[in-house]
Write a protein that holds these residues in place. Structure first.
Motif, PDB file in Angstrom:
ATOM      1  N   LEU A   1      -0.810   6.236  -5.972  1.00 32.97           N
ATOM      2  CA  LEU A   1      -0.536   4.935  -6.579  1.00 32.97           C
ATOM      3  C   LEU A   1      -1.799   4.087  -6.684  1.00 32.97           C
ATOM      4  O   LEU A   1      -1.896   3.222  -7.553  1.00 32.97           O
ATOM      5  N   LEU A   2      -2.765   4.313  -5.828  1.00 29.97           N
ATOM      6  CA  LEU A   2      -4.028   3.584  -5.913  1.00 29.97           C
ATOM      7  C   LEU A   2      -4.928   4.169  -6.995  1.00 29.97           C
ATOM      8  O   LEU A   2      -5.670   3.442  -7.649  1.00 29.97           O
ATOM      9  N   ILE A   3      -4.845   5.463  -7.216  1.00 29.83           N
ATOM     10  CA  ILE A   3      -5.690   6.112  -8.218  1.00 29.83           C
ATOM     11  C   ILE A   3      -5.283   5.722  -9.641  1.00 29.83           C
ATOM     12  O   ILE A   3      -6.136   5.612 -10.521  1.00 29.83           O
ATOM     13  N   ILE A   4      -3.997   5.482  -9.879  1.00 33.18           N
ATOM     14  CA  ILE A   4      -3.501   5.197 -11.230  1.00 33.18           C
ATOM     15  C   ILE A   4      -4.187   3.979 -11.858  1.00 33.18           C
ATOM     16  O   ILE A   4      -4.726   4.088 -12.966  1.00 33.18           O
ATOM     17  N   PRO A   5      -4.200   2.795 -11.214  1.00 33.89           N
ATOM     18  CA  PRO A   5      -4.874   1.671 -11.885  1.00 33.89           C
ATOM     19  C   PRO A   5      -6.391   1.842 -11.974  1.00 33.89           C
ATOM     20  O   PRO A   5      -7.014   1.361 -12.921  1.00 33.89           O
ATOM     21  N   VAL A   6      -6.987   2.541 -11.019  1.00 35.67           N
ATOM     22  CA  VAL A   6      -8.430   2.790 -11.092  1.00 35.67           C
ATOM     23  C   VAL A   6      -8.737   3.674 -12.299  1.00 35.67           C
ATOM     24  O   VAL A   6      -9.679   3.405 -13.054  1.00 35.67           O
ATOM     25  N   ALA A   7      -7.952   4.702 -12.510  1.00 39.73           N
ATOM     26  CA  ALA A   7      -8.158   5.583 -13.657  1.00 39.73           C
ATOM     27  C   ALA A   7      -7.921   4.834 -14.972  1.00 39.73           C
ATOM     28  O   ALA A   7      -8.666   5.023 -15.940  1.00 39.73           O
ATOM     29  N   ALA A   8      -6.902   3.974 -15.007  1.00 46.96           N
ATOM     30  CA  ALA A   8      -6.633   3.189 -16.221  1.00 46.96           C
ATOM     31  C   ALA A   8      -7.787   2.229 -16.500  1.00 46.96           C
ATOM     32  O   ALA A   8      -8.172   2.020 -17.655  1.00 46.96           O
ATOM     33  N   TRP A   9      -8.369   1.646 -15.452  1.00 48.93           N
ATOM     34  CA  TRP A   9      -9.496   0.731 -15.621  1.00 48.93           C
ATOM     35  C   TRP A   9     -10.727   1.488 -16.126  1.00 48.93           C
ATOM     36  O   TRP A   9     -11.417   1.029 -17.036  1.00 48.93           O
ATOM     37  N   LEU A  10     -10.999   2.651 -15.542  1.00 45.39           N
ATOM     38  CA  LEU A  10     -12.149   3.436 -15.974  1.00 45.39           C
ATOM     39  C   LEU A  10     -11.975   3.976 -17.390  1.00 45.39           C
ATOM     40  O   LEU A  10     -12.949   4.111 -18.130  1.00 45.39           O
ATOM     41  N   HIS A  11     -10.751   4.277 -17.772  1.00 48.21           N
ATOM     42  CA  HIS A  11     -10.475   4.788 -19.117  1.00 48.21           C
ATOM     43  C   HIS A  11     -10.550   3.684 -20.158  1.00 48.21           C
ATOM     44  O   HIS A  11     -10.715   3.941 -21.340  1.00 48.21           O
TER      45      HIS A  11
ATOM     46  N   CYS B   1      -0.979  -0.733  -1.232  1.00 44.80           N
ATOM     47  CA  CYS B   1      -1.240   0.705  -1.118  1.00 44.80           C
ATOM     48  C   CYS B   1      -1.944   1.026   0.199  1.00 44.80           C
ATOM     49  O   CYS B   1      -1.627   2.030   0.848  1.00 44.80           O
ATOM     50  N   ALA B   2      -2.875   0.181   0.598  1.00 43.69           N
ATOM     51  CA  ALA B   2      -3.564   0.401   1.874  1.00 43.69           C
ATOM     52  C   ALA B   2      -2.589   0.270   3.041  1.00 43.69           C
ATOM     53  O   ALA B   2      -2.659   1.031   4.013  1.00 43.69           O
ATOM     54  N   GLY B   3      -1.663  -0.675   2.951  1.00 50.15           N
ATOM     55  CA  GLY B   3      -0.645  -0.824   3.993  1.00 50.15           C
ATOM     56  C   GLY B   3       0.274   0.373   4.073  1.00 50.15           C
ATOM     57  O   GLY B   3       0.622   0.833   5.164  1.00 50.15           O
ATOM     58  N   ALA B   4       0.670   0.903   2.916  1.00 51.35           N
ATOM     59  CA  ALA B   4       1.513   2.097   2.894  1.00 51.35           C
ATOM     60  C   ALA B   4       0.763   3.290   3.467  1.00 51.35           C
ATOM     61  O   ALA B   4       1.347   4.114   4.185  1.00 51.35           O
ATOM     62  N   PHE B   5      -0.528   3.387   3.173  1.00 49.01           N
ATOM     63  CA  PHE B   5      -1.325   4.474   3.729  1.00 49.01           C
ATOM     64  C   PHE B   5      -1.413   4.351   5.252  1.00 49.01           C
ATOM     65  O   PHE B   5      -1.275   5.340   5.969  1.00 49.01           O
ATOM     66  N   ALA B   6      -1.630   3.137   5.737  1.00 43.73           N
ATOM     67  CA  ALA B   6      -1.710   2.922   7.186  1.00 43.73           C
ATOM     68  C   ALA B   6      -0.389   3.243   7.876  1.00 43.73           C
ATOM     69  O   ALA B   6      -0.369   3.822   8.965  1.00 43.73           O
ATOM     70  N   LEU B   7       0.707   2.889   7.249  1.00 39.06           N
ATOM     71  CA  LEU B   7       2.019   3.218   7.808  1.00 39.06           C
ATOM     72  C   LEU B   7       2.226   4.729   7.837  1.00 39.06           C
ATOM     73  O   LEU B   7       2.731   5.286   8.817  1.00 39.06           O
ATOM     74  N   GLY B   8       1.818   5.411   6.758  1.00 36.83           N
ATOM     75  CA  GLY B   8       1.911   6.861   6.725  1.00 36.83           C
ATOM     76  C   GLY B   8       1.051   7.509   7.793  1.00 36.83           C
ATOM     77  O   GLY B   8       1.446   8.484   8.433  1.00 36.83           O
ATOM     78  N   LEU B   9      -0.127   6.945   8.030  1.00 35.69           N
ATOM     79  CA  LEU B   9      -1.001   7.461   9.079  1.00 35.69           C
ATOM     80  C   LEU B   9      -0.362   7.286  10.456  1.00 35.69           C
ATOM     81  O   LEU B   9      -0.471   8.158  11.314  1.00 35.69           O
ATOM     82  N   ARG B  10       0.337   6.186  10.640  1.00 38.20           N
ATOM     83  CA  ARG B  10       1.024   5.950  11.919  1.00 38.20           C
ATOM     84  C   ARG B  10       2.120   6.999  12.142  1.00 38.20           C
ATOM     85  O   ARG B  10       2.272   7.526  13.243  1.00 38.20           O
ATOM     86  N   PHE B  11       2.897   7.286  11.090  1.00 32.98           N
ATOM     87  CA  PHE B  11       3.920   8.323  11.205  1.00 32.98           C
ATOM     88  C   PHE B  11       3.290   9.693  11.409  1.00 32.98           C
ATOM     89  O   PHE B  11       3.790  10.506  12.175  1.00 32.98           O
TER      90      PHE B  11
ATOM     91  N   PHE C   1      -3.509  -9.576  -9.084  1.00 30.24           N
ATOM     92  CA  PHE C   1      -2.432  -8.598  -9.011  1.00 30.24           C
ATOM     93  C   PHE C   1      -2.946  -7.240  -8.542  1.00 30.24           C
ATOM     94  O   PHE C   1      -2.336  -6.600  -7.679  1.00 30.24           O
ATOM     95  N   VAL C   2      -4.063  -6.800  -9.076  1.00 28.12           N
ATOM     96  CA  VAL C   2      -4.631  -5.508  -8.677  1.00 28.12           C
ATOM     97  C   VAL C   2      -5.073  -5.550  -7.216  1.00 28.12           C
ATOM     98  O   VAL C   2      -4.895  -4.578  -6.476  1.00 28.12           O
ATOM     99  N   ALA C   3      -5.616  -6.679  -6.777  1.00 20.79           N
ATOM    100  CA  ALA C   3      -6.031  -6.803  -5.380  1.00 20.79           C
ATOM    101  C   ALA C   3      -4.817  -6.728  -4.449  1.00 20.79           C
ATOM    102  O   ALA C   3      -4.861  -6.051  -3.412  1.00 20.79           O
ATOM    103  N   LEU C   4      -3.741  -7.402  -4.796  1.00 18.00           N
ATOM    104  CA  LEU C   4      -2.521  -7.332  -3.986  1.00 18.00           C
ATOM    105  C   LEU C   4      -1.914  -5.930  -4.017  1.00 18.00           C
ATOM    106  O   LEU C   4      -1.395  -5.444  -3.012  1.00 18.00           O
ATOM    107  N   TYR C   5      -1.970  -5.290  -5.170  1.00 23.09           N
ATOM    108  CA  TYR C   5      -1.473  -3.919  -5.313  1.00 23.09           C
ATOM    109  C   TYR C   5      -2.273  -2.967  -4.420  1.00 23.09           C
ATOM    110  O   TYR C   5      -1.703  -2.120  -3.728  1.00 23.09           O
ATOM    111  N   ALA C   6      -3.590  -3.138  -4.400  1.00 21.17           N
ATOM    112  CA  ALA C   6      -4.436  -2.298  -3.554  1.00 21.17           C
ATOM    113  C   ALA C   6      -4.150  -2.554  -2.082  1.00 21.17           C
ATOM    114  O   ALA C   6      -4.134  -1.619  -1.269  1.00 21.17           O
ATOM    115  N   LEU C   7      -3.891  -3.799  -1.723  1.00 17.86           N
ATOM    116  CA  LEU C   7      -3.551  -4.129  -0.345  1.00 17.86           C
ATOM    117  C   LEU C   7      -2.227  -3.488   0.059  1.00 17.86           C
ATOM    118  O   LEU C   7      -2.092  -2.960   1.171  1.00 17.86           O
TER     119      LEU C   7
END
Length: 73
Positions: A53-63, A14-24, A6-12
């Motif tokens: 949105l990518l930082i949130i699960p990383v921070a929860a995992w580190l915490h 987020c990366a897709g949304a970032f790439a779309l934002g970069l295109r715009f 689930f986290v891997a798909l979530y990260a994917l």
């Protein structure tokens, strides 16, 4: 579905949304009904949201609030 998958798909997603934002953000010509400035602002907003949105699960995992088996934490 395991939490790691689930986290891997979530990260994917987020990366897709970032790439779309970069295109715009890098748009150089106007589209019908949208100026270049509007496109750049939307792209920047989408990239910031995807990063947050990518930082949130990383921070929860580190915490320690997000337990993922197999990742050593």
């Amino acid at each position: 579905m395991s939490p790691v998958v689930f986290v891997a798909l979530y990260a994917l997603a987020c990366a897709g949304a970032f790439a779309l934002g970069l295109r715009f953000f890098r748009a150089s010509e106007e589209r019908p009904g949208v100026t270049v400035d509007q496109s750049r602002r939307f792209g920047r907003l989408l990239m910031m949201a995807a990063t947050a949105l990518l930082i949130i699960p990383v921070a929860a995992w580190l915490h320690g609030d997000l337990k993922l088996q197999g990742l050593g934490r």
